[in-house]
Design a protein around this motif. Structure first.
Motif, PDB file in Angstrom:
ATOM      1  N   PHE A 228     -12.770 -14.895 -12.328  1.00  0.00           N
ATOM      2  CA  PHE A 228     -13.455 -14.591 -11.074  1.00  0.00           C
ATOM      3  C   PHE A 228     -13.361 -15.733 -10.053  1.00  0.00           C
ATOM      4  O   PHE A 228     -13.958 -15.657  -8.996  1.00  0.00           O
ATOM      5  N   LYS A 229     -12.623 -16.777 -10.379  1.00  0.00           N
ATOM      6  CA  LYS A 229     -12.413 -17.869  -9.417  1.00  0.00           C
ATOM      7  C   LYS A 229     -11.173 -17.576  -8.577  1.00  0.00           C
ATOM      8  O   LYS A 229     -10.163 -17.104  -9.105  1.00  0.00           O
ATOM      9  N   PRO A 230     -11.233 -17.811  -7.292  1.00  0.00           N
ATOM     10  CA  PRO A 230     -10.092 -17.492  -6.416  1.00  0.00           C
ATOM     11  C   PRO A 230      -8.801 -18.162  -6.835  1.00  0.00           C
ATOM     12  O   PRO A 230      -7.715 -17.608  -6.642  1.00  0.00           O
ATOM     13  N   GLU A 231      -8.897 -19.365  -7.428  1.00  0.00           N
ATOM     14  CA  GLU A 231      -7.673 -20.078  -7.779  1.00  0.00           C
ATOM     15  C   GLU A 231      -7.004 -19.519  -9.043  1.00  0.00           C
ATOM     16  O   GLU A 231      -5.884 -19.896  -9.383  1.00  0.00           O
ATOM     17  N   TRP A 232      -7.716 -18.619  -9.752  1.00  0.00           N
ATOM     18  CA  TRP A 232      -7.108 -18.076 -10.984  1.00  0.00           C
ATOM     19  C   TRP A 232      -6.107 -16.987 -10.614  1.00  0.00           C
ATOM     20  O   TRP A 232      -6.375 -16.097  -9.802  1.00  0.00           O
TER      21      TRP A 232
ATOM     22  N   SER B 198     -20.525 -20.036  -7.169  1.00  0.00           N
ATOM     23  CA  SER B 198     -19.689 -19.484  -6.103  1.00  0.00           C
ATOM     24  C   SER B 198     -19.750 -17.966  -6.140  1.00  0.00           C
ATOM     25  O   SER B 198     -20.125 -17.369  -7.158  1.00  0.00           O
ATOM     26  N   ILE B 199     -19.357 -17.358  -5.026  1.00  0.00           N
ATOM     27  CA  ILE B 199     -19.355 -15.902  -4.962  1.00  0.00           C
ATOM     28  C   ILE B 199     -18.158 -15.389  -5.762  1.00  0.00           C
ATOM     29  O   ILE B 199     -17.017 -15.745  -5.452  1.00  0.00           O
ATOM     30  N   PRO B 200     -18.386 -14.591  -6.788  1.00  0.00           N
ATOM     31  CA  PRO B 200     -17.258 -14.142  -7.609  1.00  0.00           C
ATOM     32  C   PRO B 200     -16.394 -13.133  -6.871  1.00  0.00           C
ATOM     33  O   PRO B 200     -16.870 -12.364  -6.034  1.00  0.00           O
ATOM     34  N   SER B 201     -15.106 -13.138  -7.175  1.00  0.00           N
ATOM     35  CA  SER B 201     -14.179 -12.159  -6.625  1.00  0.00           C
ATOM     36  C   SER B 201     -13.321 -11.617  -7.751  1.00  0.00           C
ATOM     37  O   SER B 201     -13.032 -12.327  -8.720  1.00  0.00           O
ATOM     38  N   TYR B 202     -12.933 -10.363  -7.625  1.00  0.00           N
ATOM     39  CA  TYR B 202     -12.139  -9.738  -8.677  1.00  0.00           C
ATOM     40  C   TYR B 202     -10.710 -10.289  -8.656  1.00  0.00           C
ATOM     41  O   TYR B 202     -10.180 -10.659  -7.598  1.00  0.00           O
ATOM     42  N   PRO B 203     -10.067 -10.353  -9.811  1.00  0.00           N
ATOM     43  CA  PRO B 203      -8.691 -10.884  -9.861  1.00  0.00           C
ATOM     44  C   PRO B 203      -7.711  -9.937  -9.171  1.00  0.00           C
ATOM     45  O   PRO B 203      -7.916  -8.722  -9.113  1.00  0.00           O
ATOM     46  N   ASN B 204      -6.663 -10.496  -8.650  1.00  0.00           N
ATOM     47  CA  ASN B 204      -5.624  -9.720  -7.982  1.00  0.00           C
ATOM     48  C   ASN B 204      -4.626  -9.226  -9.028  1.00  0.00           C
ATOM     49  O   ASN B 204      -3.906  -9.996  -9.655  1.00  0.00           O
TER      50      ASN B 204
END
Length: 878
Positions: free
Chosen positions: A129-133, A156-162
């Protein structure tokens, strides 16, 4: 030859398949297990504590099996993984690396994986869920990806993986940690998505579902957002999910039914088939109601299955049921708090309903669930709803909708409705009302309409029906009826009137007394199709022999956990019975009738029989050796035979091992000299009985006479002091005659002798009423100067006449031998061969008088009779 060649090839393939199907050790140091399934070979190293993943892949590369399809390598504490670690695993179809400590994958880890379709990386330390992953290391061939249960960084605000490059991805499971679900472009092929936080290691927190939350999921078929702390849903949230068929919103306890109107609105535009809205209301909150506006749009959907359990629903607003869609076939209403209301009279509005689950009503939840449900905030009351704009709530529409449904009534008020009948949906087949907190005595008949209903399975278990004597139905198609654990003490003779029933569960009730009563035990008479009957734990000690006589199709009978000491039931009609469960009883043996029936039924049905006698005290004795030998012969038919115990005559308990070692000696030990001794005793006894019997028979009349005289002497009777004195006799003569000669006595003897002042004793006139006949006869003989025997063939046929003759003969021989007190009158010619020996001997040694109808002879006959009385002598025969 061609067919033979094919047969050989098939046999070889079969042997190879059987060999490969077996589980065997494999992998590094043989720590893993190998087998085969439909996809190929499976290597299971899950939880084997293999130190390095590379060791497993090397084992796969070096094995003679070149196409291992599935590798299970979870729970091994693997850490970072790179391409080197995976060399040898490139041919895998499925790879499971869940529950490890993996935090990083090398960029080229799966570069050479051309077949990998299923990858499970759940419960690791990857920061997805980290943007750099970046998920670029994931192979493009994936169709199923499992990524849930990862550590979440709350800073941090989590984001789904691309996952844009996974163009074949169809199934995705990961944690739901954002309202805006975005996994990149080219994911419109995704069919199944799970964001559920229901499992103990998954996470999901999506407070609100807006119209844009799932805008990417245009091809989604199954969507699981259960246990996601959901609080609200926008009206258009699912409007664009045209292909959606399965939706799971369960365990969002802060959602309640406030947003259900918006949900049902959006489902109109989908291909929805199944909706799970269970546990939307807090377990420990106040009871709730379901209103028409909550499901106002639902009638316009294609929903077939609805799960709405665990919501503490107490009541449905009247006519709400009408709005359920006609496509509905299954509804789960279990674990609520339903109370009686008019809505229950509208169940037939669910015209196509097949399955109804309504058990566990008013269930008391364990307090630990209060904390597990996250109920620290009081939810908004379900009554505080925004005004609805739904056009389908108007009474005119509801009335018309009800009219278009067969057997559906629109209710303006509760109206007058008899409680002795209920409407079921005609096509309803499965009804589960177990543990519903129903506490009733079912004393009256309860009619289910329509009478031609389709119900096949009815479960009323774990309720309280102490008395169940009314008829409940009819259910012409019922096959399974479960009324176990209902505290039933009395069943009506016609209550179980279900000719189509095949399985009946009556276990854990109190029917023992009734089933032992010959007048009340025939409660199964109409169950002509019954195949399985469970009567375990009913307090049965004895069964009436005809209890099961009508159950000709019964194959399984469960009588376990009772206290049956003797099982004596009629088995001649139980021609299908193959299995009897009798474990935990007090049986010492099984009757030969039951044993024979089981064997014959098995032969007749080309099957095997089974018997369970665990936890009984089987007698190990000579008297029981037929059963014991049978038991040893059929031990393979005994369930858990190794657990059987045997009780010896001295009270000792022996196990099966001892039984099998000793049974071969039982016949010899029991034979010993018992038979010889018995035969000798029988021979001696027979000889003794013959001798004694002969002596007794020869002197039988003397013995009977002496026995009677002894009774008189010792029990209050005394002989007359002087038999020679006339005044000592009450009568001059006792007339002994057969009933067939009564007219001669009445017309001739009595008138002519009593005219000469001869007093007579005639049994029909002078015997004392209430006294034994034998006693009256003896007293008549001893109270009369003479005994006159009127001899005829009828006299010889009467046992009492012969008794009178022999008692008079004994009196003459032993008490009045000098007086001649017995006189025989030959009324008719009696052949000597018809006379008993005693009579013939008396005739030959003593005088008698012969009766004749000739005038001169008749006069002489009566003169002799009178003279014999007066002078105490008898004339010789003419």
């Amino acid at each position: 030859m061609g067919r033979l060649h094919i047969a050989v090839e098939c046999m070889v393939l079969f042997v190879i398949y059987e060999t490969l199907s077996k589980i065997y050790t494999c992998g590094p140091d043989n720590q893993c297990e190998c087998s085969t399934d439909n996809h190929g070979f499976v290597m299971d190293c899950d939880g084997k504590i293999v130190s390095r993943l590379s060791d497993i892949c090397s084992a796969i590369r070096n094995t003679s099996i070149k196409s291992t399809a599935i590798l299970k390598a979870g729970r091994n504490n693997f850490r970072n993984v790179n391409a080197t670690e995976l060399v040898g695993c490139e041919s895998l179809y499925t790879l499971e690396l869940n529950f490890n400590q993996i935090s990083e994958f090398g960029k080229d880890s799966f570069k050479n994986f051309s077949n990998l379709e299923i990858l499970d990386l759940s419960r690791n330390n990857i920061q997805i869920f980290k943007p750099e992953w970046s998920a670029a290391f994931l192979p493009e061939t994936l169709s199923t990806l499992i990524l849930d249960g990862f550590t979440v960084d709350n800073s941090s605000i989590p984001s789904y993986p691309n996952l844009s490059h996974l163009r074949k991805l169809q199934t995705l499971k990961l944690d739901g940690l954002s309202d805006n679900f975005d996994i990149g472009k080219h994911t419109n092929r995704l069919k199944e998505l799970s964001l559920s936080g229901l499992s103990f290691y998954s996470h999901c927190s999506i407070p609100h579902i807006s119209n844009s939350t799932f805008r990417q999921l245009l091809s989604i078929v199954k969507l699981n957002i259960s246990s996601c702390s959901l609080r609200s849903i926008s009206a258009g949230a699912f409007e664009q999910l045209y292909h959606l068929e399965v939706l799971d919103l369960s365990f969002n306890r802060k959602l309640g039914f406030r947003s259900f109107e918006n949900l049902s609105y959006g489902l109109q535009f989908t291909n929805i088939r199944s909706v799970n809205i269970s546990y939307l209301h807090t377990t420990f909150g106040i009871g709730t109601r379901l209103f028409k506006q909550d499901i106002c749009y639902l009638w316009n959907t294609s929903v077939e299955e609805i799960a709405i359990s665990g919501n503490r629903i107490m009541y449905f607003e009247t006519n709400t049921v009408i709005l359920l869609p006609e496509s509905l076939t299954t509804i789960d209403m279990s674990e609520n708090e339903i109370t009686f209301g008019p809505f229950l009279l509208q169940t037939s509005c669910m015209t196509n309903l097949r399955i109804f689950l309504g058990g566990l009503q008013h269930l008391a939840h364990h307090p630990y669930r209060y904390f597990a449900d996250d109920t620290e905030e009081e939810p908004t009351c379900n009554n505080d709803r925004m005004p609805s704009r739904c056009p389908f709530m108007h009474e005119t529409f509801l009335n018309q909708l009800a009219a278009n449904k067969s057997q559906c009534n629109y209710l303006q008020s509760a109206g007058k409705k008899t409680l002795r009948s209920s409407d079921f949906p005609k096509y309803l087949q499965f009804v589960d009302l177990h543990e519903g907190n129903f506490i009733y005595n079912l004393l009256i008949d309860y009619d289910i309409k329509p009478n031609a209903n389709f119900v096949k399975v009815l479960d009323l278990s774990n309720n309280i029906f102490n008395i169940f004597i009314g008829q409940f139905g009819p259910f012409p198609n019922i096959e399974v009826f479960n009324i176990s654990r209902c505290y039933i003490m009395q069943l009506g003779q016609n209550t179980l009137n279900y000719p189509s029933l095949q399985i009946l569960r009556l276990d854990k009730n109190y029917l023992g007394d009734q089933l032992a009563d010959s007048l009340r035990s025939n409660v199964f008479a109409t169950l002509i199709s019954l195949k399985a009957l469970n009567l375990s734990a009913n307090g049965i000690t004895i069964l009436h022999t005809s209890t099961f006589v009508s159950l000709t199709n019964l194959t399984h009978l469960d009588l376990s956990y009772n206290n049956i000491g003797i099982l004596d039931i009629m088995t001649s009609s139980l021609i299908s019975l193959l299995k009897i469960d009798l474990h935990v009883n007090s049986l010492h043996t099984i009757t030969s009738d039951i044993r024979t029936s089981l064997e014959m039924n098995a032969i007749r049905r080309n099957s095997t029989f089974g018997l369970d006698l665990q936890n009984n005290s089987l007698d190990y004795s000579c008297e029981n050796q037929d059963f014991l030998n049978w038991l040893n012969e059929h031990k393979s038919n005994m369930n858990a035979f190794e657990m059987y115990v045997f009780r010896l005559s001295d009270g000792r308990i022996m196990d099966v091992t001892w039984f099998q070692n000793d049974i071969s000696y039982l016949a010899g030990n029991c034979r010993s000299y018992t038979l010889l001794i018995v035969l000798c005793c029988i021979g001696i006894s027979s000889a003794l009985v013959t001798v004694v019997g002969g002596v007794i028979y020869r002197h039988r009349w003397k013995l009977r006479y002496l026995l009677f005289m002894s009774r008189k002497r010792f029990f209050g009777y005394r002989r007359l002091p002087d038999y020679t004195l006339k005044e000592s006799y009450i009568f001059d003569a006792f007339i002994s005659y057969a009933e067939d000669n009564f007219r001669f006595i009445l017309d001739e003897v009595i008138p002519k002798l009593e005219a000469e002042n001869v007093s007579l004793c005639v049994h029909q006139r002078d015997f004392q009423a209430g006294k034994a006949i034998s006693e009256n006869i003896i007293e008549a003989i001893q109270s009369s100067r003479k005994t006159i025997v009127i001899l005829s063939e009828a006299y010889l046929d009467s046992k009492w006449c012969m008794y009178e003759f022999n008692m008079a003969r004994m009196e003459n021989l032993y008490s009045r031998e000098d007086q001649g007190c017995l006189l025989i009158v030959m009324l008719e010619k009696v052949p000597h061969n018809k006379m008993p020996l005693e009579m013939l001997r008396w005739i030959q040694e003593n005088s008698y008088i012969e009766y004749t109808n000739e005038p001169e002879g008749n006069t002489m006959f009566w003169d002799k009779m009178v003279t014999a009385k007066k002078f105490n002598v008898f004339a010789l025969q003419d």
